[in-house]
Design a protein around this motif. Structure first.
Motif, PDB file in Angstrom:
ATOM      1  N   VAL A 191       0.841  -1.200   0.000  1.00 60.33           N
ATOM      2  CA  VAL A 191       0.000   0.000   0.000  1.00 60.33           C
ATOM      3  C   VAL A 191       0.877   1.251   0.000  1.00 60.33           C
ATOM      4  O   VAL A 191       0.632   2.205  -0.749  1.00 60.33           O
ATOM      5  CB  VAL A 191      -0.945   0.002   1.218  1.00 60.33           C
ATOM      6  N   ILE A 192       1.916   1.247   0.825  1.00 59.10           N
ATOM      7  CA  ILE A 192       2.842   2.387   0.871  1.00 59.10           C
ATOM      8  C   ILE A 192       3.519   2.578  -0.485  1.00 59.10           C
ATOM      9  O   ILE A 192       3.692   3.706  -0.960  1.00 59.10           O
ATOM     10  CB  ILE A 192       3.891   2.160   1.973  1.00 59.10           C
ATOM     11  N   PHE A 193       3.879   1.472  -1.118  1.00 56.24           N
ATOM     12  CA  PHE A 193       4.561   1.530  -2.412  1.00 56.24           C
ATOM     13  C   PHE A 193       3.618   1.974  -3.530  1.00 56.24           C
ATOM     14  O   PHE A 193       3.995   2.774  -4.400  1.00 56.24           O
ATOM     15  CB  PHE A 193       5.152   0.155  -2.720  1.00 56.24           C
ATOM     16  N   ASP A 194       2.377   1.466  -3.516  1.00 56.16           N
ATOM     17  CA  ASP A 194       1.425   1.737  -4.599  1.00 56.16           C
ATOM     18  C   ASP A 194       0.753   3.100  -4.474  1.00 56.16           C
ATOM     19  O   ASP A 194       0.261   3.644  -5.475  1.00 56.16           O
ATOM     20  CB  ASP A 194       0.330   0.657  -4.619  1.00 56.16           C
ATOM     21  N   LEU A 195       0.709   3.634  -3.257  1.00 60.61           N
ATOM     22  CA  LEU A 195      -0.048   4.853  -2.981  1.00 60.61           C
ATOM     23  C   LEU A 195       0.352   6.007  -3.900  1.00 60.61           C
ATOM     24  O   LEU A 195      -0.505   6.703  -4.456  1.00 60.61           O
ATOM     25  CB  LEU A 195       0.167   5.247  -1.516  1.00 60.61           C
ATOM     26  N   ALA A 196       1.648   6.196  -4.071  1.00 61.13           N
ATOM     27  CA  ALA A 196       2.134   7.321  -4.873  1.00 61.13           C
ATOM     28  C   ALA A 196       1.732   7.187  -6.337  1.00 61.13           C
ATOM     29  O   ALA A 196       1.416   8.188  -7.001  1.00 61.13           O
ATOM     30  CB  ALA A 196       3.655   7.426  -4.753  1.00 61.13           C
ATOM     31  N   PHE A 197       1.706   5.960  -6.861  1.00 63.35           N
ATOM     32  CA  PHE A 197       1.340   5.748  -8.267  1.00 63.35           C
ATOM     33  C   PHE A 197      -0.131   6.064  -8.498  1.00 63.35           C
ATOM     34  O   PHE A 197      -0.486   6.708  -9.491  1.00 63.35           O
ATOM     35  CB  PHE A 197       1.646   4.306  -8.669  1.00 63.35           C
ATOM     36  N   VAL A 198      -0.992   5.609  -7.583  1.00 63.25           N
ATOM     37  CA  VAL A 198      -2.418   5.916  -7.705  1.00 63.25           C
ATOM     38  C   VAL A 198      -2.645   7.417  -7.603  1.00 63.25           C
ATOM     39  O   VAL A 198      -3.399   8.010  -8.385  1.00 63.25           O
ATOM     40  CB  VAL A 198      -3.222   5.173  -6.616  1.00 63.25           C
ATOM     41  N   CYS A 199      -1.972   8.037  -6.644  1.00 62.47           N
ATOM     42  CA  CYS A 199      -2.115   9.482  -6.435  1.00 62.47           C
ATOM     43  C   CYS A 199      -1.708  10.261  -7.682  1.00 62.47           C
ATOM     44  O   CYS A 199      -2.399  11.202  -8.091  1.00 62.47           O
ATOM     45  CB  CYS A 199      -1.283   9.912  -5.239  1.00 62.47           C
ATOM     46  N   SER A 200      -0.612   9.884  -8.307  1.00 63.25           N
ATOM     47  CA  SER A 200      -0.130  10.613  -9.487  1.00 63.25           C
ATOM     48  C   SER A 200      -1.102  10.493 -10.655  1.00 63.25           C
ATOM     49  O   SER A 200      -1.319  11.465 -11.397  1.00 63.25           O
ATOM     50  CB  SER A 200       1.252  10.095  -9.893  1.00 63.25           C
ATOM     51  N   ILE A 201      -1.710   9.316 -10.838  1.00 59.91           N
ATOM     52  CA  ILE A 201      -2.646   9.118 -11.948  1.00 59.91           C
ATOM     53  C   ILE A 201      -3.932   9.916 -11.723  1.00 59.91           C
ATOM     54  O   ILE A 201      -4.449  10.576 -12.642  1.00 59.91           O
ATOM     55  CB  ILE A 201      -2.951   7.626 -12.129  1.00 59.91           C
ATOM     56  N   VAL A 202      -4.464   9.870 -10.507  1.00 63.18           N
ATOM     57  CA  VAL A 202      -5.688  10.614 -10.213  1.00 63.18           C
ATOM     58  C   VAL A 202      -5.436  12.120 -10.288  1.00 63.18           C
ATOM     59  O   VAL A 202      -6.274  12.884 -10.782  1.00 63.18           O
ATOM     60  CB  VAL A 202      -6.237  10.212  -8.829  1.00 63.18           C
ATOM     61  N   ARG A 203      -4.265  12.561  -9.840  1.00 59.12           N
ATOM     62  CA  ARG A 203      -3.946  13.989  -9.921  1.00 59.12           C
ATOM     63  C   ARG A 203      -3.832  14.453 -11.370  1.00 59.12           C
ATOM     64  O   ARG A 203      -4.190  15.598 -11.692  1.00 59.12           O
ATOM     65  CB  ARG A 203      -2.639  14.278  -9.181  1.00 59.12           C
ATOM     66  N   ALA A 204      -3.326  13.578 -12.233  1.00 62.13           N
ATOM     67  CA  ALA A 204      -3.257  13.938 -13.648  1.00 62.13           C
ATOM     68  C   ALA A 204      -4.652  14.179 -14.212  1.00 62.13           C
ATOM     69  O   ALA A 204      -4.857  15.071 -15.055  1.00 62.13           O
ATOM     70  CB  ALA A 204      -2.549  12.828 -14.429  1.00 62.13           C
ATOM     71  N   ARG A 205      -5.610  13.400 -13.764  1.00 62.03           N
ATOM     72  CA  ARG A 205      -7.005  13.609 -14.182  1.00 62.03           C
ATOM     73  C   ARG A 205      -7.555  14.911 -13.620  1.00 62.03           C
ATOM     74  O   ARG A 205      -8.287  15.654 -14.299  1.00 62.03           O
ATOM     75  CB  ARG A 205      -7.852  12.430 -13.700  1.00 62.03           C
TER      76      ARG A 205
END
Length: 259
Positions: A136-150
């Motif tokens: 979760v700690i590792f994946d969190l940043a990737f999800v955040c970056s994709i949603v922020r791009a939207r």
């Protein structure tokens, strides 16, 4: 001009060959009738059938599914909340940005050792739960970056219109904001699932003892130490195929953010 174009194509072809020919050979050898890893003796799917009857591999596959689904759900929810909070924040902080996206740039081995030390300091027994927390700690940043791009292309006037029409904060989010963000949220979740299924180093350090916390990458590592067999090739092919399909689906859902 034609010479430069031809040279460029040859370089590109050589690069793709260097990257994908070994993978193609691995897939081909997974259908090898012979038990030898390099000697081709005919086409066969028996190694895939043997995988279906291997209890250790099935147990590792189940653990991988539990970790992948759990880490995906948690990181998707938390990453989406984090993205909305950071994007709607009035004061931007470069320090906060660096802190949030640090797991994306920190080497896996460093993050793995740090998490192991953290769990040891708290006297937490290692197992599937510690792998899930670590992923979760590792994946969190990737999800955040994709949603922020939207969110960068989000039209906030529709939120204001909803509030002017009497919609509450929750109603506005659920019926206005969430549908717009949904493709990016799903894309982020699929990417998180792919990363979690493929991840080895962090899982290896935080898995603990016993087969109850062995995931597929760890199982492949334990098998490969005794030599490459067509059974390992078959298992690697399945893992790679699942990861590729999920990643392509994630990219397709996130295509608007990539344009």
């Amino acid at each position: 001009m034609r010479t430069n174009k031809l040279a460029g194509r040859l370089i590109l072809l050589a690069l793709f060959g260097f990257l994908y020919v070994p993978i193609a050979v691995l897939v081909m050898l997974s259908f090898n009738e012979s038990g030898l890893p390099t000697a081709w003796s005919g086409f066969s799917t028996k190694w895939y059938l043997e995988l279906a009857g291997n209890g250790d591999i099935l147990g590792a596959a189940w653990n991988t599914l539990v970790v992948g689904v759990s880490a995906t759900l948690l990181s998707t929810v938390l990453g989406t909340m984090l993205a909305i909070g950071m994007e709607t924040r009035r004061r931007k902080s470069s320090g906060l940005e660096a802190l949030v996206f640090a797991p994306m740039v920190i080497p896996d081995i460093v993050l793995a050792v740090a998490l192991l030390s953290f769990f040891s300091k708290l006297n937490v027994t290692l197992g599937l739960h510690t792998i899930i927390i670590s992923h979760v700690i590792f994946d969190l940043a990737f999800v955040c970056s994709i949603v922020r791009a939207r969110l960068k292309h989000f039209d906030y006037s529709i939120v204001e219109a909803s509030r002017d029409l009497g919609g509450s904060a929750w109603t506005t989010f659920w019926w206005v904001t969430f549908p717009v963000l949904l493709p990016a949220i799903i894309a982020g979740g699929l990417l998180a699932f792919t990363l979690s299924v493929d991840e080895f180093i962090i899982a290896f350090f935080t898995a603990g003892a016993g087969r109850s916390s062995i995931t597929l990458p760890i199982q492949i590592y334990s098998m490969i130490r005794f030599g490459i067999t067509p059974e390992i090739n078959a298992l690697a092919t399945i893992v790679m195929a699942v990861s590729t399909i999920v990643l392509l689906l994630s990219q397709w859902l996130n295509k608007d953010n990539l344009q």
